[in-house]
Design a protein around this motif. Structure first.
Motif, PDB file in Angstrom:
ATOM      1  N   VAL A 192       0.799  -1.218   0.024  1.00 55.79           N
ATOM      2  CA  VAL A 192      -0.063   0.006   0.004  1.00 55.79           C
ATOM      3  C   VAL A 192       0.990   1.233   0.018  1.00 55.79           C
ATOM      4  CG1 VAL A 192      -1.820   1.251   1.227  1.00 55.79           C
ATOM      5  CG2 VAL A 192      -1.918  -1.192   1.301  1.00 55.79           C
ATOM      6  N   THR A 193       2.160   0.974   0.700  1.00 52.29           N
ATOM      7  CA  THR A 193       3.100   2.348   0.772  1.00 52.29           C
ATOM      8  C   THR A 193       3.377   2.692  -0.737  1.00 52.29           C
ATOM      9  OG1 THR A 193       3.482   1.938   2.855  1.00 52.29           O
ATOM     10  CG2 THR A 193       4.915   3.237   1.543  1.00 52.29           C
ATOM     11  N   ASP A 194       3.704   1.634  -1.344  1.00 49.11           N
ATOM     12  CA  ASP A 194       4.333   1.683  -2.621  1.00 49.11           C
ATOM     13  C   ASP A 194       3.304   2.300  -3.749  1.00 49.11           C
ATOM     14  OD1 ASP A 194       6.804   1.106  -2.002  1.00 49.11           O
ATOM     15  OD2 ASP A 194       6.514  -0.954  -2.490  1.00 49.11           O
ATOM     16  N   THR A 195       2.101   1.902  -3.541  1.00 53.34           N
ATOM     17  CA  THR A 195       0.889   2.432  -4.381  1.00 53.34           C
ATOM     18  C   THR A 195       0.494   3.677  -4.200  1.00 53.34           C
ATOM     19  OG1 THR A 195      -0.178   0.156  -4.261  1.00 53.34           O
ATOM     20  CG2 THR A 195      -1.374   1.802  -4.903  1.00 53.34           C
ATOM     21  N   ILE A 196       0.442   4.017  -2.848  1.00 55.66           N
ATOM     22  CA  ILE A 196      -0.010   5.557  -2.740  1.00 55.66           C
ATOM     23  C   ILE A 196       1.118   6.631  -2.852  1.00 55.66           C
ATOM     24  CG2 ILE A 196      -1.838   4.653  -1.026  1.00 55.66           C
ATOM     25  CD1 ILE A 196      -0.060   5.771   1.328  1.00 55.66           C
ATOM     26  N   ARG A 197       2.138   6.403  -2.713  1.00 54.82           N
ATOM     27  CA  ARG A 197       3.207   7.152  -2.796  1.00 54.82           C
ATOM     28  C   ARG A 197       3.117   8.230  -4.161  1.00 54.82           C
ATOM     29  NH1 ARG A 197       8.132   7.063  -0.323  1.00 54.82           N
ATOM     30  NH2 ARG A 197       7.711   4.991   0.090  1.00 54.82           N
ATOM     31  N   PRO A 198       2.788   7.656  -5.250  1.00 57.19           N
ATOM     32  CA  PRO A 198       2.715   8.558  -6.519  1.00 57.19           C
ATOM     33  C   PRO A 198       1.159   9.368  -6.334  1.00 57.19           C
ATOM     34  CG  PRO A 198       2.348   6.169  -7.092  1.00 57.19           C
ATOM     35  CD  PRO A 198       2.876   6.331  -5.829  1.00 57.19           C
ATOM     36  N   LEU A 199       0.208   8.805  -5.484  1.00 58.85           N
ATOM     37  CA  LEU A 199      -0.938   9.259  -5.687  1.00 58.85           C
ATOM     38  C   LEU A 199      -1.262  10.747  -4.598  1.00 58.85           C
ATOM     39  CD1 LEU A 199      -3.270   6.097  -5.200  1.00 58.85           C
ATOM     40  CD2 LEU A 199      -2.793   7.513  -7.468  1.00 58.85           C
ATOM     41  N   ILE A 200      -0.243  10.825  -3.860  1.00 56.84           N
ATOM     42  CA  ILE A 200      -0.290  11.950  -2.900  1.00 56.84           C
ATOM     43  C   ILE A 200      -0.182  13.306  -3.597  1.00 56.84           C
ATOM     44  CG2 ILE A 200       1.182  13.240  -1.239  1.00 56.84           C
ATOM     45  CD1 ILE A 200       2.210  10.393  -0.291  1.00 56.84           C
ATOM     46  N   ALA A 201       0.750  13.407  -4.721  1.00 54.41           N
ATOM     47  CA  ALA A 201       0.485  14.542  -5.592  1.00 54.41           C
ATOM     48  C   ALA A 201       0.837  15.820  -5.031  1.00 54.41           C
ATOM     49  CB  ALA A 201      -0.713  14.399  -6.497  1.00 54.41           C
ATOM     50  N   ALA A 202       1.906  15.763  -4.298  1.00 51.75           N
ATOM     51  CA  ALA A 202       2.129  17.239  -3.457  1.00 51.75           C
ATOM     52  C   ALA A 202       3.009  18.023  -4.585  1.00 51.75           C
ATOM     53  CB  ALA A 202       2.867  16.922  -2.353  1.00 51.75           C
ATOM     54  N   ALA A 203       2.607  19.340  -4.433  1.00 51.37           N
ATOM     55  CA  ALA A 203       3.439  20.380  -5.280  1.00 51.37           C
ATOM     56  C   ALA A 203       4.696  20.300  -5.091  1.00 51.37           C
ATOM     57  CB  ALA A 203       3.026  21.735  -4.985  1.00 51.37           C
ATOM     58  N   ASP A 204       5.234  20.019  -3.811  1.00 52.82           N
ATOM     59  CA  ASP A 204       6.710  19.750  -3.689  1.00 52.82           C
ATOM     60  C   ASP A 204       6.692  18.388  -2.939  1.00 52.82           C
ATOM     61  OD1 ASP A 204       9.310  19.766  -3.298  1.00 52.82           O
ATOM     62  OD2 ASP A 204       9.303  21.546  -2.013  1.00 52.82           O
ATOM     63  N   PRO A 205       7.093  17.304  -3.705  1.00 54.19           N
ATOM     64  CA  PRO A 205       7.180  15.976  -3.298  1.00 54.19           C
ATOM     65  C   PRO A 205       8.368  15.854  -2.118  1.00 54.19           C
ATOM     66  CG  PRO A 205       7.250  15.721  -5.624  1.00 54.19           C
ATOM     67  CD  PRO A 205       7.250  17.336  -5.270  1.00 54.19           C
ATOM     68  N   SER A 206       9.368  16.683  -2.130  1.00 52.94           N
ATOM     69  CA  SER A 206      10.565  16.496  -1.227  1.00 52.94           C
ATOM     70  C   SER A 206       9.967  17.314   0.131  1.00 52.94           C
ATOM     71  CB  SER A 206      11.528  17.493  -1.684  1.00 52.94           C
ATOM     72  OG  SER A 206      11.220  18.855  -1.858  1.00 52.94           O
ATOM     73  N   ALA A 207       8.877  17.884   0.385  1.00 53.24           N
ATOM     74  CA  ALA A 207       8.259  18.285   1.551  1.00 53.24           C
ATOM     75  C   ALA A 207       7.265  17.377   2.153  1.00 53.24           C
ATOM     76  CB  ALA A 207       7.458  19.647   1.257  1.00 53.24           C
ATOM     77  N   VAL A 208       7.427  16.284   2.039  1.00 54.07           N
ATOM     78  CA  VAL A 208       6.514  15.121   2.159  1.00 54.07           C
ATOM     79  C   VAL A 208       7.458  13.751   2.548  1.00 54.07           C
ATOM     80  CG1 VAL A 208       4.615  13.652   1.519  1.00 54.07           C
ATOM     81  CG2 VAL A 208       4.442  15.761   0.506  1.00 54.07           C
ATOM     82  N   SER A 209       6.956  13.269   3.691  1.00 53.74           N
ATOM     83  CA  SER A 209       7.770  12.292   4.388  1.00 53.74           C
ATOM     84  C   SER A 209       6.742  11.047   4.669  1.00 53.74           C
ATOM     85  CB  SER A 209       8.545  12.480   5.410  1.00 53.74           C
ATOM     86  OG  SER A 209       7.690  12.859   6.460  1.00 53.74           O
ATOM     87  N   ILE A 210       7.047   9.850   4.102  1.00 49.51           N
ATOM     88  CA  ILE A 210       6.190   8.857   4.749  1.00 49.51           C
ATOM     89  C   ILE A 210       6.755   7.454   5.340  1.00 49.51           C
ATOM     90  CG2 ILE A 210       4.838   7.001   3.460  1.00 49.51           C
ATOM     91  CD1 ILE A 210       4.665   8.311   0.776  1.00 49.51           C
TER      92      ILE A 210
END
Length: 358
Positions: free
Chosen positions: A202-220
């Protein structure tokens, strides 16, 4: 139906008349159940306790944190909704301090906007729900009254979050429920999978779905390590308990077969007389099997009660009701299966030959 009742009654009468063999069978089956429940059952109880502790640590949770630069909003929940393997998901906005309106100098508690499953009767952004810990830190006696934001906005307290569940890591909890269409900035997203083994997928699946403006500002952060540990504990303790239970059941089944064989030999003249009087082979076999089943039922009840009392007295964890019932039914099945060969042998004896036995 009357014929069946007559056969059952005859089997019970035979069991009562042969007290020694009946008591021996009951003791064997009771010992079987007690041995399994006090060994394998104790291990299963400990396993359930350990797994519960691991689950409380969040083995199924995936935590997504976003800084203000990420540009993440509550629509992320709509993108995650179609993903299989997700049991629930919710989002929290940035934290802002609130204080008890009646105690303006009291301790602050962080309040967050909340998108997700319904918590209480609170319905809009002018209302707030509190956890018991938040109620205590705000100096309230009950979840009632109001709290004031740092900008002076007053929120009415609308309910209590009795069980924070996956929100427990964010205590003290003060949440303002928002409607799904009421879009707002999100700082935290928590995804709970339906099974601990699905965390990595699920982690691998949702990673691209987060679609943040700045992916580097998101941590999982996920709990894959805890999920792996859970699987290892479950497999090792489960294998130990299964092997031990199988050994005890096999040994006891053999002993029951020996006892029933001895019973057939002791009653061979009685069986021969019945056959001479017209009893069918099926009737003879049915009498022995029903007698064994009734004795095994009594023995299983005694064994379950004895083991439950013993485990409770020792303060050990009790196995689940399902496991206990399964052991009792398995003991009954093993006992009846062990009596099949003696029952067939008794039914196939020549009545004339048996009547000649002194």
């Amino acid at each position: 139906m009357s014929r069946v009742r007559a056969i059952v009654r005859e089997a019970v009468v035979s069991a009562v008349s042969g007290r020694l063999a009946s008591i021996t069978t009951i003791v064997l089956v009771a010992g079987m159940c007690a041995a399994v429940l006090l060994t394998s059952g104790r291990a299963v109880g400990a396993q359930q306790q350990v797994l519960s502790s691991i689950d409380e640590a969040g083995t199924r949770a995936i935590l997504i944190r976003a800084t203000p630069d990420a540009g993440l909003d509550s629509t992320v929940l709509d993108r995650l909704a179609p993903v299989g393997g997700i049991e629930t998901a919710f989002a929290l906005g940035p934290a802002e301090d609130v204080r008890n309106t009646s105690l303006p100098d009291g301790a602050p508690v962080p309040v967050r906007d909340y998108w997700g499953p319904v918590l209480t009767t609170a319905t809009d952004a002018s209302q707030v729900v509190l956890s018991p810990r938040a109620v205590e830190e705000l100096g309230m006696l009950v979840a009632a009254g109001s709290v004031t934001r740092s900008n002076g906005t007053i929120l009415s307290v609308k309910g209590l979050i009795a069980d924070p569940g996956p929100l427990a890591d964010f205590e003290p909890l003060a949440l303002t429920p928002r409607e799904p269409e009421d879009t707002g900035r999100v700082a935290i997203v928590v995804v709970v999978t339906s099974d601990a083994h699905l965390v990595a997928a699920v982690t691998d699946t949702i990673r691209p779905l987060i679609a943040a403006a700045d992916p580097s500002a998101v941590s999982i952060t996920d709990s894959e390590a805890l999920a792996t540990l859970r699987g290892t504990v479950q497999a090792q303790l489960g294998a130990f308990g299964s092997t031990l239970a199988a050994g005890v059941l096999a040994l006891t089944g053999l002993l029951v077969a020996i006892v029933q064989s001895a019973l057939v030999l002791l009653r061979r003249k009685d069986f021969g007389r019945r056959r001479a009087l017209g009893a069918t082979r099926g009737l003879i076999a049915a009498l022995i099997l029903i007698q064994t089943a009734s004795l095994a039922t009594a023995g299983a009840a005694v064994g379950v009660a004895t083991s439950a009392i013993t485990l409770a007295a020792l303060g050990d964890p009790l196995p689940s009701v399902d496991y206990t019932a399964a052991v009792a039914l398995l003991a009954l099945g093993v006992s009846v299966a062990a009596a099949i060969v003696p029952a067939v042998l008794a039914a196939r004896r020549d009545p004339i030959r048996e009547l000649r036995v002194p």
